[in-house]
Design a protein around this motif. Sequence first.
Motif, PDB file in Angstrom:
ATOM      1  N   TYR A 281      49.690 103.044 -11.256  1.00 61.60           N
ATOM      2  CA  TYR A 281      49.365 101.843 -12.040  1.00 61.60           C
ATOM      3  C   TYR A 281      50.626 100.976 -12.183  1.00 61.60           C
ATOM      4  O   TYR A 281      51.275 100.958 -13.230  1.00 61.60           O
ATOM      5  N   GLN A 300      47.365  98.347 -14.604  1.00 64.01           N
ATOM      6  CA  GLN A 300      46.393  98.241 -13.523  1.00 64.01           C
ATOM      7  C   GLN A 300      46.890  98.912 -12.265  1.00 64.01           C
ATOM      8  O   GLN A 300      48.080  98.888 -11.961  1.00 64.01           O
ATOM      9  N   THR A 306      40.875  99.708 -10.979  1.00 65.78           N
ATOM     10  CA  THR A 306      41.021 100.653 -12.090  1.00 65.78           C
ATOM     11  C   THR A 306      42.124 100.149 -13.005  1.00 65.78           C
ATOM     12  O   THR A 306      43.170  99.700 -12.533  1.00 65.78           O
ATOM     13  N   GLN A 307      41.873 100.217 -14.304  1.00 65.60           N
ATOM     14  CA  GLN A 307      42.912  99.908 -15.278  1.00 65.60           C
ATOM     15  C   GLN A 307      42.780 100.858 -16.460  1.00 65.60           C
ATOM     16  O   GLN A 307      41.678 101.309 -16.793  1.00 65.60           O
ATOM     17  N   VAL A 308      43.909 101.147 -17.086  1.00 68.45           N
ATOM     18  CA  VAL A 308      43.957 102.158 -18.131  1.00 68.45           C
ATOM     19  C   VAL A 308      44.580 101.565 -19.381  1.00 68.45           C
ATOM     20  O   VAL A 308      45.623 100.901 -19.308  1.00 68.45           O
ATOM     21  N   HIS A 309      43.928 101.791 -20.523  1.00 68.61           N
ATOM     22  CA  HIS A 309      44.479 101.437 -21.828  1.00 68.61           C
ATOM     23  C   HIS A 309      45.252 102.647 -22.346  1.00 68.61           C
ATOM     24  O   HIS A 309      44.688 103.747 -22.476  1.00 68.61           O
ATOM     25  N   THR A 321      45.892 108.300 -22.791  1.00 69.57           N
ATOM     26  CA  THR A 321      44.830 107.404 -22.340  1.00 69.57           C
ATOM     27  C   THR A 321      43.817 107.180 -23.452  1.00 69.57           C
ATOM     28  O   THR A 321      43.297 108.148 -24.033  1.00 69.57           O
ATOM     29  N   HIS A 323      41.327 104.479 -22.972  1.00 70.57           N
ATOM     30  CA  HIS A 323      40.101 104.058 -22.278  1.00 70.57           C
ATOM     31  C   HIS A 323      40.457 103.718 -20.830  1.00 70.57           C
ATOM     32  O   HIS A 323      41.560 103.242 -20.547  1.00 70.57           O
ATOM     33  N   VAL A 324      39.505 103.954 -19.925  1.00 72.94           N
ATOM     34  CA  VAL A 324      39.667 103.621 -18.518  1.00 72.94           C
ATOM     35  C   VAL A 324      38.536 102.692 -18.098  1.00 72.94           C
ATOM     36  O   VAL A 324      37.359 102.956 -18.394  1.00 72.94           O
ATOM     37  N   ASP A 325      38.878 101.594 -17.424  1.00 73.97           N
ATOM     38  CA  ASP A 325      37.887 100.684 -16.840  1.00 73.97           C
ATOM     39  C   ASP A 325      37.922 100.839 -15.333  1.00 73.97           C
ATOM     40  O   ASP A 325      39.001 100.928 -14.726  1.00 73.97           O
ATOM     41  N   GLU A 326      36.740 100.833 -14.716  1.00 77.55           N
ATOM     42  CA  GLU A 326      36.650 100.873 -13.266  1.00 77.55           C
ATOM     43  C   GLU A 326      35.614  99.873 -12.794  1.00 77.55           C
ATOM     44  O   GLU A 326      34.615  99.625 -13.481  1.00 77.55           O
TER      45      GLU A 326
END
Length: 721
Positions: A281, A300, A306-309, A321, A323-326
């Motif tokens: 990322y 990102q 994919t991006q990770v909070h 982590t 939250h993860v968005d894909e």
Amino acid sequence: MTTNEPSPNESSPNETSAPLSFPRQYARTQRFTLGAPRGFTVSPDGERVVFLRSSSGTHREQLLWVLDLAEGAAPRERVAADPRELLGGAAERLSAEERARRERSREGSAGIVSYAVDRAVELAAFALSGRLFTAELRAGTARELAVPGPVIDPRPSPDGRHVAYVARGTLRVVGADGDGDRAVAEPEEAETAYGLAEFVAAEEMGRGRGFWWSPESDRLLVARVDESPVARWWIADPARPEAEPQRVAYPAAGTANADVGLFLVGLDGDREEVLWDRARYPYLARVHWSADGPPLLLVQARDQRTQVHLAVDAATGETRTVHVDEDPVWLDLHPGTPAWDPQGRLVRIADEGGARVLAVGDRALTGASLQLRAVLDVGANDVLVAAAAGAEAKDPELGETHVYRVNELGVERVSEGPGVHSAVRGGAVTVLSSARVNVPGSVTRVLRDGRELAVIASSAEQPLISARVRLVEGGARRIPCAVLLPSGYEEGDGPLPVLMDPYGGPHGQRVVAAHNAHVTSQWFADQGFAVVVADGRGTPGRSPAWEKEIAGDLSKTLEDQVEALRSLAGSFPLDLGRVAIRGWSYGGFLAAMAVLRRPDVFHAAVVGAPVTDHRLYDTHYTERYQGGTPQDLPEVYRANSLVWDGELTEAREPARPMMIIHGLADDNVVVAHSLLLSSALLAAGRPHEVLPLTGVTHMTPQEQVAENLLRLQVDFLRRSL
């Protein structure tokens, strides 16, 4: 290195006596933005609104203002800082770094172009001519702090006791009283810097800063940028052969990005590195640090699917982590997110169920009736957002954006009437700015608990012409369009030559319910054209799927221009035998593609600063929309470029005239794009004109240049049609 250029608004004596034309007015007012209030901040106690505004619609120097809203007293505006007084009348001098920052943010004005405040909104800090100034917002006094320069991006600590700033790649901290200046993070090598945003963050991610104060004012999160992996390009000024070229780090598609890390830095210089999987990322897209939770990062993957909070342990730098968005196509970044709400829940904007929704914690609080644009404020009991009507809206209005309050109980619209609305909030006070399609400019109202307290005056000039815009949908895809006919046109006057006037690409919505957005198109219409602005697939506003349909195939943006044009011919007096197209940046690419690939539809093109070979544009933007790197997808890059592997020898006949315009100092879309296009056109024997703009960047802020560009385009279009 510093430079000292004359103001673009300076006019020679014989020019001032000539009647004012729209092109001259458009240029000298910087598209009618000068004199309009902007950059609002509301104090948490609701007693002050801080903002920027120049003294007139033609003066570039922005002043810092305060609107006092004390209970029991009439609202009162006052100047908190005047750059002319603070500089003693001297001309402003900008460092190369500050000029680059302004180019990335498309800032063409002067004076106090940005500022930062403490938590109570009692102390403001800003830079002028590379020097550090602060303003006491209650007292209305301003002073200079003697520190090393050139100063970039000064920011007070939340408690107002310190100011952090960047000078020559070093993050420094000074007491608000001017004492105790020291370096807290110094670059180890010539190619590194602390506290600044790298090129792609500022140009493409909307992250223009590189350090963030802790809520307790005892530490900072500081980005470390190492540009040594990035390829070096040279931008020369051919009009000054004696001057050395400018050396810039430019991460072109498929090449190395800057190496960006993050550190927790104490006021004594002690630091801990923030740890995450930077190889997986590499993009540091967002940083948020508030009293409602630990430091929050959004990182990102390079492919942006994919991006990770991440939540940061402020003691150790370790991350976890949240939250993860894909997404199989790409993930967008949105203003104001991510953030914590006062309950410690994650606030984000997500693509769910075919819509762009507001998510708080585990719940989506909006549905398909809204398309979220930005989070404006996270309050104790609600979230203030900007949104357009979604696919399931009962009565969607084309080109409108409204402000809404959202919580678990529902959605309430704050803005009233058709138009484009935005807001800033602090406590019970909201500053609401509204632009409408049939009224020039915008109106800024100050509300407390929904009741109007004041209207912040605007000194912006009113355009000499009035845009007569029709907002309609075109074709089976219901493409949003704006149509403008000459003032005074009557039905019996017959069909008109057509000028398509799009941006037509990602991030560039042009069909909006705001008057001033269409005045230039109206001026072209008044020269005898029917002007059509079409927002096809790829442009924002309709839905995530609408935007992402162009992934890997930018020719769809051209297909939609053709569909919009042909569908509107049944309702408007369009002469399809005389059709031109003009555009800048992505619009320039679209205009060139139009006459090369569809000469049966388009008969001439004005091509401004086009991206003709996407291998020469930056990583974050290009790899997102092409779907990967040139090494992995050579056939995609070839199909979407105009000068690669014989595009022009395959271009359809007949050859159509083209005017290519490009600023030689452009460090965003470098002039190589236009030079390659011109060379290929010449080799193919295809007619074209080239207009090089000496000393001009991607913005073209110079008054004479901006004015004459409009006139020369009209001359070319008349000759060509």
